[in-house]
Structures are given as C-alpha cells and as structure tokens.
Design a protein around this motif. Sequence first.
Motif, PDB file in Angstrom:
ATOM      1  N   SER A  99      28.401 -14.126 -37.732  1.00 19.65           N
ATOM      2  CA  SER A  99      27.934 -15.481 -37.457  1.00 19.65           C
ATOM      3  C   SER A  99      26.442 -15.617 -37.748  1.00 19.65           C
ATOM      4  O   SER A  99      26.003 -16.587 -38.379  1.00 19.65           O
ATOM      5  CB  SER A  99      28.214 -15.836 -35.992  1.00 19.65           C
ATOM      6  OG  SER A  99      27.741 -17.126 -35.682  1.00 19.65           O
ATOM      7  N   ALA A 100      25.654 -14.636 -37.318  1.00 15.19           N
ATOM      8  CA  ALA A 100      24.210 -14.670 -37.552  1.00 15.19           C
ATOM      9  C   ALA A 100      23.900 -14.564 -39.041  1.00 15.19           C
ATOM     10  O   ALA A 100      22.981 -15.219 -39.552  1.00 15.19           O
ATOM     11  CB  ALA A 100      23.526 -13.542 -36.783  1.00 15.19           C
ATOM     12  N   ASP A 104      21.815 -17.400 -41.172  1.00 11.20           N
ATOM     13  CA  ASP A 104      20.485 -17.028 -41.663  1.00 11.20           C
ATOM     14  C   ASP A 104      20.370 -17.000 -43.176  1.00 11.20           C
ATOM     15  O   ASP A 104      19.299 -16.722 -43.703  1.00 11.20           O
ATOM     16  CB  ASP A 104      20.092 -15.638 -41.128  1.00 11.20           C
ATOM     17  CG  ASP A 104      19.786 -15.666 -39.638  1.00 11.20           C
ATOM     18  OD1 ASP A 104      19.781 -16.771 -39.056  1.00 11.20           O
ATOM     19  OD2 ASP A 104      19.557 -14.594 -39.057  1.00 11.20           O
ATOM     20  N   ASN A 105      21.460 -17.256 -43.899  1.00  7.09           N
ATOM     21  CA  ASN A 105      21.428 -17.126 -45.354  1.00  7.09           C
ATOM     22  C   ASN A 105      21.934 -18.390 -46.054  1.00  7.09           C
ATOM     23  O   ASN A 105      22.976 -18.366 -46.719  1.00  7.09           O
ATOM     24  CB  ASN A 105      22.266 -15.918 -45.791  1.00  7.09           C
ATOM     25  CG  ASN A 105      21.575 -14.599 -45.501  1.00  7.09           C
ATOM     26  OD1 ASN A 105      20.834 -14.074 -46.316  1.00  7.09           O
ATOM     27  ND2 ASN A 105      21.814 -14.066 -44.313  1.00  7.09           N
ATOM     28  N   PRO A 106      21.212 -19.488 -45.945  1.00  8.31           N
ATOM     29  CA  PRO A 106      21.663 -20.734 -46.585  1.00  8.31           C
ATOM     30  C   PRO A 106      21.647 -20.670 -48.115  1.00  8.31           C
ATOM     31  O   PRO A 106      22.295 -21.482 -48.775  1.00  8.31           O
ATOM     32  CB  PRO A 106      20.644 -21.771 -46.074  1.00  8.31           C
ATOM     33  CG  PRO A 106      19.419 -20.967 -45.745  1.00  8.31           C
ATOM     34  CD  PRO A 106      19.936 -19.652 -45.230  1.00  8.31           C
ATOM     35  N   ILE A 159      23.078  -5.480 -42.721  1.00  6.74           N
ATOM     36  CA  ILE A 159      24.148  -6.226 -43.384  1.00  6.74           C
ATOM     37  C   ILE A 159      23.575  -7.094 -44.504  1.00  6.74           C
ATOM     38  O   ILE A 159      24.142  -7.188 -45.592  1.00  6.74           O
ATOM     39  CB  ILE A 159      24.927  -7.099 -42.378  1.00  6.74           C
ATOM     40  CG1 ILE A 159      25.741  -6.226 -41.436  1.00  6.74           C
ATOM     41  CG2 ILE A 159      25.854  -8.063 -43.104  1.00  6.74           C
ATOM     42  CD1 ILE A 159      26.652  -6.992 -40.508  1.00  6.74           C
ATOM     43  N   LYS A 160      22.438  -7.727 -44.241  1.00 12.67           N
ATOM     44  CA  LYS A 160      21.795  -8.552 -45.272  1.00 12.67           C
ATOM     45  C   LYS A 160      21.460  -7.709 -46.500  1.00 12.67           C
ATOM     46  O   LYS A 160      21.580  -8.177 -47.643  1.00 12.67           O
ATOM     47  CB  LYS A 160      20.535  -9.204 -44.715  1.00 12.67           C
ATOM     48  CG  LYS A 160      20.792 -10.311 -43.712  1.00 12.67           C
ATOM     49  CD  LYS A 160      19.472 -10.901 -43.214  1.00 12.67           C
ATOM     50  CE  LYS A 160      19.700 -12.027 -42.220  1.00 12.67           C
ATOM     51  NZ  LYS A 160      18.417 -12.581 -41.720  1.00 12.67           N
ATOM     52  N   ALA A 161      21.027  -6.472 -46.268  1.00 15.38           N
ATOM     53  CA  ALA A 161      20.682  -5.582 -47.380  1.00 15.38           C
ATOM     54  C   ALA A 161      21.911  -5.257 -48.222  1.00 15.38           C
ATOM     55  O   ALA A 161      21.838  -5.205 -49.462  1.00 15.38           O
ATOM     56  CB  ALA A 161      20.057  -4.295 -46.849  1.00 15.38           C
TER      57      ALA A 161
END
Length: 207
Positions: A22-23, A27-29, A179-181
């Motif tokens: 969810s985060a 956080d990644n539009p 996770i973003k990485a």
Amino acid sequence: MSQGTLYIVSAPSGAGKSSLISALLNDNPRYDMKVSVSHTTRAMRPGEEDGVHYHFVSVEEFQSLISQEAFLEHAQVFGNYYGTSRVWIEKMLNNGVDIFLDIDWQGAEQIRQQMPNSKSIFILPPSREELERRLTTRGQDSDEVIAKRMQEARSEISHYADYDYLIINDDFDVALMDIKAIIRAERMGQAKQASKYHAMIDELLAD
C-alpha cells in the motif's frame, strides 16, 4: 508499450506485506502500478470494502469461477478460499501496468508455473517474538487464530528460498526503500528501457 511486470509478494501473516504494498503504490505516482484484488469466501472485516480489499463471494460462487477456469491461482487458507483473476491480470500487464499479488507460497507456486516471467518478493519479520506482537496488537484476530497463524508462519517462511528477493521488515521505512529499489531495477531492465525509448535509440543509431 512495454509489458508490465507481475510481482508476487508473500510473507507470514503479520509481517507487513500488505502495508508495504500500500505504501509503495501511494509513494510512486510516476509508475503505473496496481495491486490485484483477490476473490475470497471469508467474511468481510470492519473497515473493508467489497471490490477494494477483496471481491467477497460465496463458496458456491467461488466454486463456479473455478469451474470456469477464471483464476490464475486459488487456494484454501484458514478454511476460506482465495483466488486471483486471470483476465484482469493479463489485461493490466498488456497495458504496461505493474501488478502486485499479495499471496501465500502455494499461490505463488501456481503463478510461477503459468507466468514464469513474474518476479517474487518474500518479506520476513525480524523475529518470531516481533511477529506475534504485531499479530496481537493489530487487534483483528482471537488468541486462537493468532496461535494458528504462528504455527503456519514456520511453514510459510520455509519457502523463502523459492523467491527472487528477500526483504527483512524490521524498520518499515528501510523495507519500503528496499522494495522501491527492486521495482526501480526491474524498470531499468534493457528490454523495458529499449521498448520505452525505441524512437530515441533509433535516432541515436541513425546514419
């Protein structure tokens, strides 16, 4: 348009996978990402919405969908059925959307067989004590259900080696950054970049 990536995300209940997904989406539009909304026969919990958290259906409806081969995967967990829509997933991926599946190791196994290009992430809690504390403090389950979830945690965790990536959710912000990485690295893959920037590359290679 490049094909979207299907991400399988698994963890023992209470490790924080749903919160992290969810985060990540919030956080990644810049990236086109969605979480798959599964079908389930379990009862709706307070605060949940049909079609948002799950598609809540009866056992009879679920079994009918199984007979129609409507699911990429389905399983029975804690006495309830869960399944992932095949048509919706394939449509989103073909439109270049990255999809996240919050599923257990059994569902992950079924998905890998049918979609070998999917990527998988396993999320671990820092300890059994912390996992039990999280299950208790979220206030959603009885002591009996929590004890059952703790018993199932060992079985779930034993399959961590089947996954492409492993994240320890000790500090939430660090786990989210990890996770973003992963997503960023997958987006930078040669095939995806070449598809996205093919016109520019053609111009650079022109005589």
